[in-house]
Scaffold this motif. Structure first.
Motif, PDB file in Angstrom:
ATOM      1  N   THR A 137       0.822  -1.217   0.000  1.00  0.00           N
ATOM      2  CA  THR A 137       0.000   0.000   0.000  1.00  0.00           C
ATOM      3  C   THR A 137       0.854   1.265   0.000  1.00  0.00           C
ATOM      4  O   THR A 137       0.361   2.349   0.272  1.00  0.00           O
ATOM      5  CB  THR A 137      -0.927   0.032   1.223  1.00  0.00           C
ATOM      6  N   LEU A 138       2.141   1.134  -0.299  1.00  0.00           N
ATOM      7  CA  LEU A 138       3.057   2.270  -0.159  1.00  0.00           C
ATOM      8  C   LEU A 138       2.970   3.262  -1.309  1.00  0.00           C
ATOM      9  O   LEU A 138       3.215   4.454  -1.125  1.00  0.00           O
ATOM     10  CB  LEU A 138       4.505   1.760  -0.034  1.00  0.00           C
ATOM     11  N   ALA A 139       2.638   2.803  -2.506  1.00  0.00           N
ATOM     12  CA  ALA A 139       2.597   3.702  -3.660  1.00  0.00           C
ATOM     13  C   ALA A 139       1.319   4.535  -3.643  1.00  0.00           C
ATOM     14  O   ALA A 139       0.254   4.038  -3.280  1.00  0.00           O
ATOM     15  CB  ALA A 139       2.675   2.898  -4.954  1.00  0.00           C
ATOM     16  N   PRO A 140       1.392   5.793  -4.031  1.00  0.00           N
ATOM     17  CA  PRO A 140       0.189   6.656  -4.010  1.00  0.00           C
ATOM     18  C   PRO A 140      -0.918   6.195  -4.941  1.00  0.00           C
ATOM     19  O   PRO A 140      -2.097   6.399  -4.659  1.00  0.00           O
ATOM     20  CB  PRO A 140       0.729   8.023  -4.443  1.00  0.00           C
ATOM     21  N   GLY A 141      -0.553   5.548  -6.056  1.00  0.00           N
ATOM     22  CA  GLY A 141      -1.559   5.222  -7.054  1.00  0.00           C
ATOM     23  C   GLY A 141      -2.139   3.828  -6.969  1.00  0.00           C
ATOM     24  O   GLY A 141      -3.316   3.620  -7.252  1.00  0.00           O
ATOM     25  N   LEU A 142      -1.318   2.844  -6.593  1.00  0.00           N
ATOM     26  CA  LEU A 142      -1.707   1.447  -6.731  1.00  0.00           C
ATOM     27  C   LEU A 142      -1.567   0.666  -5.430  1.00  0.00           C
ATOM     28  O   LEU A 142      -0.706   0.961  -4.602  1.00  0.00           O
ATOM     29  CB  LEU A 142      -0.858   0.762  -7.808  1.00  0.00           C
ATOM     30  N   VAL A 143      -2.415  -0.359  -5.292  1.00  0.00           N
ATOM     31  CA  VAL A 143      -2.347  -1.299  -4.173  1.00  0.00           C
ATOM     32  C   VAL A 143      -2.245  -2.703  -4.761  1.00  0.00           C
ATOM     33  O   VAL A 143      -2.947  -3.045  -5.714  1.00  0.00           O
ATOM     34  CB  VAL A 143      -3.597  -1.194  -3.279  1.00  0.00           C
TER      35      VAL A 143
END
Length: 588
Positions: A137-143
């Motif tokens: 869940t670290l990236a702003p756009g993708l999980v």
């Protein structure tokens, strides 16, 4: 193509040679349960074994998605052995699957759940140990949630087919296999451009956008002035979430829904698009006339910007310094609009509704902060807006058609409408550049030479009063790379290049409604091939309906420059509407 004779369930048919059994069966009126019928032509590894059938000449059951038909072949879809095998295949997938369907945001559009119903699969048929789960869940756009991944490989293929990138791949072996960036890293620790094309083809909830609905909910609770702005591509696709045919523009109902959700002002990002053309057109003319860095490349697509920062640091000076339209408009809302309304900047919360997951990354950029405040506070996708509407109890189809708020930034041109289609930014810019160079409007208004909805490269030489402007358009990084390598080699003949991250442009963004035949029962069988064309047509139709079709003729844009910005490229315009880029070392 030559025809061959086959039999399905004892009935004779003639089909084209070279088809797989799955394709041939569909052409003959059979829908074999599978997890690859709706995947936009991405690769199929035949690994899920959901589409097993009996076929003469084969040893045992075969995966119909990869097995070709042959002359005289007899196919059994409904034999007891085939029916039981397909059910067992789905049950095996379910045995290692996180079945929290109620909480899964893919619930209405999960293909695994769809084939489970078709095959009569039991979720407890096989019990045992589950593979280790990784949740990123670290990236702003993708999980990424591996507990929902079925290892189909669609996302791997889409990343490669659309962009020539290998961000996702199969890591480890056997029971420990996962689909992930290299070394099972987070998307945040890889050169992923956050475009969300992998999300668009994922059959389950293993890949999703990073939802910001909770941020919007908190903003409403905080008592802030919550302002929303929606991109043009959203109106061309949102209706699909509510049963409308693909490509139906639902602008009026979308505005009505946004008001009922509680937003204080509802604006169109098209105003920001017109503003972008004013700044970008001015920048292009300055570069041409002052022999600046050419070709100039558009900067509206954050996925493309990410790609350039990772892979072409030396070409960053070629990119327009203009912010993207929603970021420009966010900056104006928190400056000019705030002053006109007498509202403190810090009390304003700007929400952008976008067709794009990369916009979630974009609005976190440190370069898009003005005087200590983010230009845009939250980004939700078209899909997220649909979820908000559905949970609110709003019956979308019964809403009246309402108009955008018209104060200060409520007017826009037809040129802004077409920003969501590949070639649209180029055409909008050319309409204004033509006027700037000739002092008169382009009679035809449209520049058909740059139009299209498919990925690839298009080029044109536009003669404007004796000045020939060579232009090129590309969408998808696989196509963009060709143009970028030409620039790097000093062989580019262009003055202006438009690049969009997603194949086909924003209409095919990673945050748009899923296009799956099984969930669109009222669509033609060719919908997988035509959905981009239909969405594009919706935006071109919107353009044609407008009285004002050039950005420089938008009266509120003129007023903004007269009262506040001065002129395109002014000091204040640069502070609010322009940005910088920087290479990201370590991922090349």
């Amino acid at each position: 193509m030559a025809k061959i004779n086959i039999k399905i369930e004892g009935v004779s048919y003639q089909v084209e040679e070279g088809l797989t059994i799955l394709e041939a069966a569909k052409a003959c009126g059979y829908e074999i349960p599978s997890l690859c019928t709706f995947n936009h032509g991405e690769c199929n590894l035949g690994s899920c074994r959901v589409c097993l059938v009996e076929a003469t000449g084969a040893r045992g059951l075969v995966a119909s998605c990869v097995y070709p038909v042959s002359e005289g072949m007899e196919i059994r879809i409904s034999s007891p052995a085939a029916v039981e095998a397909r059910r067992a295949s789905v049950e095996l997938l379910l045995s290692n699957h996180n079945k929290n369907c109620q909480q899964c945001e893919k619930n209405e559009y999960c293909e695994l759940l769809h084939v489970a119903k078709l095959t009569g699969a039991r979720d407890d048929a096989f019990a045992g140990t589950h593979s280790k789960t990784y949740i990123d869940t670290l990236a702003p756009g993708l999980v990424r949630d591996t507990s929902k991944c079925i290892l189909c490989g669609r996302c791997v293929a889409r990343c490669q087919n659309a962009h020539g990138l290998g961000i996702l791949g199969f890591e480890n072996r056997g029971f420990n296999t996962v689909v992930s960036p290299a070394e099972n890293r987070s998307f945040a620790d890889s050169p992923c451009i956050q475009c969300g094309q992998c999300v668009n083809v994922c059959p389950t909830g293993a890949l999703m956008e990073h939802s910001e609905i909770a941020l919007v909910d908190e903003a409403f609770k905080s008592g802030k002035h919550v302002i929303v702005q929606a991109a043009p591509a959203v109106r061309a696709a949102l209706g699909e979430e509510f049963g409308y045919p693909v490509g139906t523009p639902v602008t009026g109902k979308m505005i009505a829904a946004l008001r009922r959700l509680g937003f204080e002002r509802v604006y169109d990002v098209n105003f920001g698009a017109d503003l972008t053309i004013m700044e970008e057109g001015n920048e292009l003319l300055e570069r041409i006339q002052k022999k600046g860095v050419l070709p100039m490349i558009t900067s509206c697509s954050p996925g493309w910007i990410n790609y350039a920062e990772y892979n072409y640091e030396d070409l960053l000076p070629h990119i327009s310094s203009c912010k993207s339209p929603h970021e420009m408009q966010g900056a104006i809302i928190k400056s000019y609009w705030a002053e006109q309304k007498g509202i403190p900047r810090e009390d304003i919360f700007v929400v952008s509704v976008m067709p794009c997951t990369a916009k979630k990354f974009e609005n976190k950029r440190p370069q898009l902060v003005t005087d200590g405040l983010r230009d845009v506070d939250a980004v939700i996708t078209t899909r997220e807006l649909a979820r908000m509407i559905k949970r609110s109890g709003i019956i979308f189809n019964r809403l009246p058609d309402e108009e955008w708020d018209g104060d200060i930034m409520g007017e826009y041109s037809g040129a802004a409408d077409i920003f969501g289609v590949t070639g649209g930014v180029m055409e909008a810019a050319l309409r204004t550049v033509y006027f700037k160079l000739t002092g008169k409007e382009y009679d035809k208004i449209t520049f058909e030479e740059v139009r299209g909805h498919e990925a690839g490269i298009r080029e044109a030489a536009i003669d404007i009063n004796g000045t020939v402007v060579n232009v090129a358009i590309a969408s998808g990084m696989r196509s963009a790379k060709v143009l970028l390598d030409e620039i790097k080699a000093g062989k580019s003949k262009y003055q202006f290049i438009e690049i969009m991250g997603c194949p086909g442009g924003c209409i095919n963004g990673g945050g748009q409604p899923y296009v799956r035949s099984c969930f669109l029962p009222n669509e033609d069988d060719d919908i997988i091939d035509t959905y981009k064309e239909k969405r594009a047509k919706a935006l071109y139709t919107e353009d044609e309906r407008q009285t004002v079709r050039q950005s420089h003729n938008n009266p509120q844009i003129k007023e903004l420059y007269e009262k506040y910005l001065g002129k395109p490229g002014s000091h204040k315009a640069h502070k609010l509407l322009h940005t910088t880029y920087e290479g990201r070392v370590g991922f090349n």
